[in-house]
Design a protein around this motif. Structure first.
Motif, PDB file in Angstrom:
ATOM      1  N   THR A 116       0.808  -1.224   0.000  1.00 32.96           N
ATOM      2  CA  THR A 116       0.000   0.000   0.000  1.00 32.96           C
ATOM      3  C   THR A 116       0.842   1.276   0.000  1.00 32.96           C
ATOM      4  OG1 THR A 116      -0.043  -0.069   2.398  1.00 32.96           O
ATOM      5  CG2 THR A 116      -1.881  -1.122   1.238  1.00 32.96           C
ATOM      6  N   GLY A 117       2.153   1.146   0.269  1.00 24.42           N
ATOM      7  CA  GLY A 117       3.018   2.312   0.377  1.00 24.42           C
ATOM      8  C   GLY A 117       3.396   2.675   1.797  1.00 24.42           C
ATOM      9  N   TYR A 118       2.763   2.071   2.797  1.00 22.44           N
ATOM     10  CA  TYR A 118       3.107   2.297   4.197  1.00 22.44           C
ATOM     11  C   TYR A 118       4.549   1.898   4.449  1.00 22.44           C
ATOM     12  CZ  TYR A 118       3.130   1.507   9.283  1.00 22.44           C
ATOM     13  OH  TYR A 118       3.440   1.509  10.620  1.00 22.44           O
ATOM     14  N   THR A 119       5.247   2.648   5.312  1.00 20.48           N
ATOM     15  CA  THR A 119       6.616   2.312   5.678  1.00 20.48           C
ATOM     16  C   THR A 119       6.798   2.403   7.186  1.00 20.48           C
ATOM     17  OG1 THR A 119       7.367   4.606   5.427  1.00 20.48           O
ATOM     18  CG2 THR A 119       7.571   3.164   3.488  1.00 20.48           C
ATOM     19  N   THR A 120       7.748   1.625   7.690  1.00 14.81           N
ATOM     20  CA  THR A 120       8.179   1.732   9.075  1.00 14.81           C
ATOM     21  C   THR A 120       9.651   1.375   9.142  1.00 14.81           C
ATOM     22  OG1 THR A 120       7.662   1.148  11.373  1.00 14.81           O
ATOM     23  CG2 THR A 120       7.571  -0.629   9.758  1.00 14.81           C
ATOM     24  N   SER A 121      10.373   1.991  10.072  1.00 12.23           N
ATOM     25  CA  SER A 121      11.814   1.789  10.162  1.00 12.23           C
ATOM     26  C   SER A 121      12.166   0.978  11.401  1.00 12.23           C
ATOM     27  CB  SER A 121      12.534   3.143  10.207  1.00 12.23           C
ATOM     28  OG  SER A 121      12.090   3.917  11.303  1.00 12.23           O
ATOM     29  N   LEU A 122      13.203   0.166  11.285  1.00 15.06           N
ATOM     30  CA  LEU A 122      13.653  -0.668  12.396  1.00 15.06           C
ATOM     31  C   LEU A 122      15.164  -0.849  12.344  1.00 15.06           C
ATOM     32  CD1 LEU A 122      11.070  -2.514  10.846  1.00 15.06           C
ATOM     33  CD2 LEU A 122      11.014  -3.248  13.215  1.00 15.06           C
ATOM     34  N   PRO A 123      15.804  -0.958  13.512  1.00 16.79           N
ATOM     35  CA  PRO A 123      17.204  -1.399  13.517  1.00 16.79           C
ATOM     36  C   PRO A 123      17.295  -2.818  12.956  1.00 16.79           C
ATOM     37  CG  PRO A 123      16.600  -0.410  15.621  1.00 16.79           C
ATOM     38  CD  PRO A 123      15.330  -0.613  14.859  1.00 16.79           C
ATOM     39  N   LEU A 124      18.332  -3.096  12.196  1.00 10.97           N
ATOM     40  CA  LEU A 124      18.501  -4.436  11.639  1.00 10.97           C
ATOM     41  C   LEU A 124      18.552  -5.485  12.753  1.00 10.97           C
ATOM     42  CD1 LEU A 124      18.997  -6.231   9.150  1.00 10.97           C
ATOM     43  CD2 LEU A 124      21.443  -5.701   9.364  1.00 10.97           C
ATOM     44  N   ALA A 125      19.132  -5.127  13.885  1.00 14.46           N
ATOM     45  CA  ALA A 125      19.238  -6.076  14.998  1.00 14.46           C
ATOM     46  C   ALA A 125      17.875  -6.513  15.514  1.00 14.46           C
ATOM     47  CB  ALA A 125      20.051  -5.457  16.141  1.00 14.46           C
ATOM     48  N   ASP A 126      16.834  -5.720  15.289  1.00 16.01           N
ATOM     49  CA  ASP A 126      15.496  -6.070  15.763  1.00 16.01           C
ATOM     50  C   ASP A 126      14.752  -7.020  14.833  1.00 16.01           C
ATOM     51  OD1 ASP A 126      14.987  -4.905  18.345  1.00 16.01           O
ATOM     52  OD2 ASP A 126      15.094  -2.938  17.405  1.00 16.01           O
ATOM     53  N   VAL A 127      15.300  -7.293  13.657  1.00 20.03           N
ATOM     54  CA  VAL A 127      14.618  -8.205  12.741  1.00 20.03           C
ATOM     55  C   VAL A 127      15.483  -9.415  12.387  1.00 20.03           C
ATOM     56  CG1 VAL A 127      13.121  -6.416  11.794  1.00 20.03           C
ATOM     57  CG2 VAL A 127      15.315  -6.873  10.687  1.00 20.03           C
ATOM     58  N   THR A 128      16.573  -9.600  13.125  1.00 21.39           N
ATOM     59  CA  THR A 128      17.457 -10.752  12.914  1.00 21.39           C
ATOM     60  C   THR A 128      17.550 -11.553  14.207  1.00 21.39           C
ATOM     61  OG1 THR A 128      19.380  -9.354  13.424  1.00 21.39           O
ATOM     62  CG2 THR A 128      18.806  -9.631  11.100  1.00 21.39           C
ATOM     63  N   GLY A 129      18.202 -12.711  14.115  1.00 20.76           N
ATOM     64  CA  GLY A 129      18.390 -13.530  15.308  1.00 20.76           C
ATOM     65  C   GLY A 129      17.120 -14.155  15.836  1.00 20.76           C
ATOM     66  N   GLY A 130      16.188 -14.511  14.940  1.00 24.23           N
ATOM     67  CA  GLY A 130      14.952 -15.166  15.358  1.00 24.23           C
ATOM     68  C   GLY A 130      13.958 -14.239  16.019  1.00 24.23           C
ATOM     69  N   ARG A 131      14.004 -12.935  15.680  1.00 22.31           N
ATOM     70  CA  ARG A 131      13.127 -11.956  16.325  1.00 22.31           C
ATOM     71  C   ARG A 131      12.033 -11.435  15.401  1.00 22.31           C
ATOM     72  NH1 ARG A 131      16.478  -7.520  19.460  1.00 22.31           N
ATOM     73  NH2 ARG A 131      14.944  -7.882  21.102  1.00 22.31           N
ATOM     74  N   ALA A 132      12.012 -11.880  14.134  1.00 26.05           N
ATOM     75  CA  ALA A 132      11.023 -11.356  13.184  1.00 26.05           C
ATOM     76  C   ALA A 132      10.662 -12.439  12.165  1.00 26.05           C
ATOM     77  CB  ALA A 132      11.560 -10.114  12.487  1.00 26.05           C
ATOM     78  N   TRP A 133       9.453 -12.314  11.629  1.00 28.46           N
ATOM     79  CA  TRP A 133       8.918 -13.296  10.683  1.00 28.46           C
ATOM     80  C   TRP A 133       8.181 -12.586   9.552  1.00 28.46           C
ATOM     81  CZ3 TRP A 133       9.288 -13.752  15.829  1.00 28.46           C
ATOM     82  CH2 TRP A 133       9.765 -14.944  16.371  1.00 28.46           C
ATOM     83  N   ILE A 134       8.059 -13.290   8.428  1.00 27.03           N
ATOM     84  CA  ILE A 134       7.041 -12.984   7.431  1.00 27.03           C
ATOM     85  C   ILE A 134       5.933 -13.996   7.703  1.00 27.03           C
ATOM     86  CG2 ILE A 134       6.444 -12.830   4.994  1.00 27.03           C
ATOM     87  CD1 ILE A 134       8.395 -10.666   6.001  1.00 27.03           C
ATOM     88  N   ALA A 135       4.794 -13.499   8.173  1.00 27.80           N
ATOM     89  CA  ALA A 135       3.723 -14.373   8.657  1.00 27.80           C
ATOM     90  C   ALA A 135       2.533 -14.347   7.709  1.00 27.80           C
ATOM     91  CB  ALA A 135       3.285 -13.936  10.050  1.00 27.80           C
ATOM     92  N   TRP A 136       2.016 -15.523   7.410  1.00 25.50           N
ATOM     93  CA  TRP A 136       0.828 -15.633   6.552  1.00 25.50           C
ATOM     94  C   TRP A 136      -0.252 -16.533   7.156  1.00 25.50           C
ATOM     95  CZ3 TRP A 136       5.565 -16.475   3.610  1.00 25.50           C
ATOM     96  CH2 TRP A 136       6.108 -17.752   3.778  1.00 25.50           C
ATOM     97  N   GLU A 137      -0.033 -16.998   8.359  1.00 23.68           N
ATOM     98  CA  GLU A 137      -1.052 -17.773   9.061  1.00 23.68           C
ATOM     99  C   GLU A 137      -1.266 -17.205  10.453  1.00 23.68           C
ATOM    100  OE1 GLU A 137      -0.020 -21.870   9.317  1.00 23.68           O
ATOM    101  OE2 GLU A 137      -0.268 -22.250   7.170  1.00 23.68           O
TER     102      GLU A 137
END
Length: 201
Positions: A116-137
């Motif tokens: 949709t064009g929405y954006t949000t910013s995050l430190p790379l450390a917050d989306v690595t090391g088992g802390r983030a997912w691409i979720a579809w269920e």
């Protein structure tokens, strides 16, 4: 912009199981969005990672589902003060995608962007090391569109505006680049346990 419920208020709840200022939403899952809910068929969904990576890449629905399945079970916390416990999301760890593009050493932050064009910013450390997912269920069923389906970013240890709905990609950068809510007065990181709701918290 269509904001279904405002990001307002700081109710205090005396419950040590909740981050400061949160309440337990129970079975409810409030629908909040800065945009109109899109109608994206899985066959039309793509996810791309580019920027400071060795090999930029785009995955379609089938290719993403060929990566090792992963799940998150726990709690989510919204900056509007609700928390929801016992949630179960299924998808793929973001680490599996990042392993294929190989982030450069200079990468420190990501901008997550939606179809949709929405954006949000995050430190790379917050989306690595088992802390983030691409979720579809969610709870064993396809993620509903109003909650970000067919796929959303899931970063459950941060306030939920960081978990971009209708995720389309990540751009890796060597600096922080504020997204939609960060540019409108919200905290650059959004840690619920430190009550990082607004800029300056």
């Amino acid at each position: 912009m269509n904001i279904t419920r405002g990001f307002t208020g700081r109710p205090r709840v005396d419950n040590p199981g909740l981050p400061p200022g949160q309440y337990d939403a129970g079975d409810a899952w409030p629908v909040l969005s800065a945009e109109v809910t899109p109608d994206i068929a899985p066959a039309d969904w793509t996810f791309r990672i580019d920027g400071l990576v060795a090999e930029p890449r785009t995955w379609d629905w089938e290719q993403a589902h060929q990566l090792p399945a992963s799940a998150y079970e726990g709690a989510i916390h919204c900056v509007t003060s609700w928390s929801k416990f016992g949630v179960r999301f299924g998808g793929v760890s973001l680490d599996a995608f990042l392993d294929q593009v190989r982030p450069l050493e200079s990468a420190t932050h990501v901008v997550a962007y939606s179809h949709t064009g929405y954006t949000t910013s995050l430190p790379l450390a917050d989306v690595t090391g088992g802390r983030a997912w691409i979720a579809w269920e969610y709870d064993g069923r396809p993620l509903p569109a109003e909650h970000g389906g067919p796929a959303r970013l899931l970063v459950p240890h941060l306030y939920f505006w960081k978990s971009a709905k209708w995720i389309a990609g990540l751009r890796l950068l060597d600096h922080d680049e504020p997204g939609f809510w960060e540019s409108n007065g919200y905290h650059e990181r959004g840690n619920p346990w430190e009550e990082q709701r607004y800029s300056g918290d």
